[in-house]
Design a protein around this motif. Structure first.
Motif, short mmCIF file in Angstrom:
data_model
loop_
_atom_site.label_atom_id
_atom_site.label_comp_id
_atom_site.label_asym_id
_atom_site.label_seq_id
_atom_site.Cartn_x
_atom_site.Cartn_y
_atom_site.Cartn_z
N UNK B 87 -6.94 9.63 1.81
CA UNK B 87 -6.45 8.33 2.28
C UNK B 87 -7.26 7.88 3.49
N UNK B 100 -1.33 1.34 11.65
CA UNK B 100 -2.29 1.81 10.66
C UNK B 100 -2.09 1.01 9.38
N UNK B 102 -3.03 1.14 5.61
CA UNK B 102 -3.45 2.21 4.72
C UNK B 102 -4.03 1.69 3.42
N UNK B 103 -5.01 2.43 2.90
CA UNK B 103 -5.44 2.23 1.52
C UNK B 103 -4.54 3.02 0.58
N UNK B 104 -4.77 2.86 -0.72
CA UNK B 104 -3.94 3.54 -1.71
C UNK B 104 -4.45 4.94 -2.03
#
Lengths: 113, 112
Positions: B87, B100, B102-104
């Motif tokens: 991640x 933050x 976040x990406x997946x």
């Protein structure tokens, strides 16, 4: 040294019940975060504590969710009148201060039946 | 919109086959870019923080790099124990908080 500890690791409850999830952060870390994570997703921010106070609770989905950190260490996330949509892994993370890398616990898997 | 996009979604490598994971973000003004590793049933484990374009950090078989628009996580000669979801998250200021985004994640499987 010990990492972030979360209890219980698993919690199954019935719809409408009240639950409390506990987080024991790394000693000395002033920043504490609660996130929740669904399968295949990144963590979703819920609330941030700096010391004893909630500095940002903008991620709490509604007023059924509440969190406290009375002595600036252990934190409890409280969910009233649980709904099936609350089922997720609830993660706690702590950091030395805001903006520091976060250290996560292993989460509490909450299942609402 | 403030987004973090990771690619590929999933990657399967043979042991020893080097590759790179990508993390790109849409908004300028980066405060920090974090890489985490997550194993099933565990919380994310911190790997690296990068703050400025051109910065690089290394740990064992992993090297993270940062440009103005993206970060790469290079995995050199991976082993099966490197299998995990990776991640990335970017840090941005938000009032009293630094959030933050976040990406997946990229799900990496390394076959022996």
């Amino acid at each position: 040294g010990a990492g972030v500890s979360q209890t219980p690791s698993n919690k199954v409850t019935e719809k409408g019940k009240y639950v409390e999830l506990r987080c024991d952060p790394i000693s000395g870390h002033t920043a504490l975060y609660w996130y929740r994570q669904s399968l295949g997703q990144g963590p979703e921010f819920l609330i941030y504590f700096q010391g004893t106070g909630a500095a940002d609770d903008s991620g709490l989905p509604n007023d059924r969710f509440f969190a406290v950190r009375p002595e600036g260490s252990v934190s409890t996330l409280k969910i009233q009148r649980t709904e099936r949509g609350d089922s997720a892994v609830y993660l706690c993370a702590s950091g030395e201060n805001r903006g520091s890398p976060l250290h996560f616990g292993n989460g509490t898997r909450l299942t609402v039946t | 919109e403030d987004q973090v996009t990771q690619s590929p979604e999933a990657l399967r490598l043979q042991e020893g086959e080097s590759s790179s994971l990508n993390c790109s973000y849409t908004v300028s003004g980066l405060r920090g870019l974090f890489w985490y590793r997550q194993d099933p049933g565990k919380g994310p484990e911190f790997l690296f923080t990068l703050y400025s374009a051109g910065e690089e950090k290394e740990k064992e078989r992993l090297k993270a790099t940062l440009t103005k628009k993206e970060s790469f996580l290079h995995i050199t000669a991976p082993k099966p124990e490197d299998s995990a979801t990776y991640l990335c998250a970017r840090l941005r200021d938000a009032g009293n908080n630094r959030k933050l985004i976040w990406g997946l994640g990229t799900s990496l499987a390394v076959n022996p």
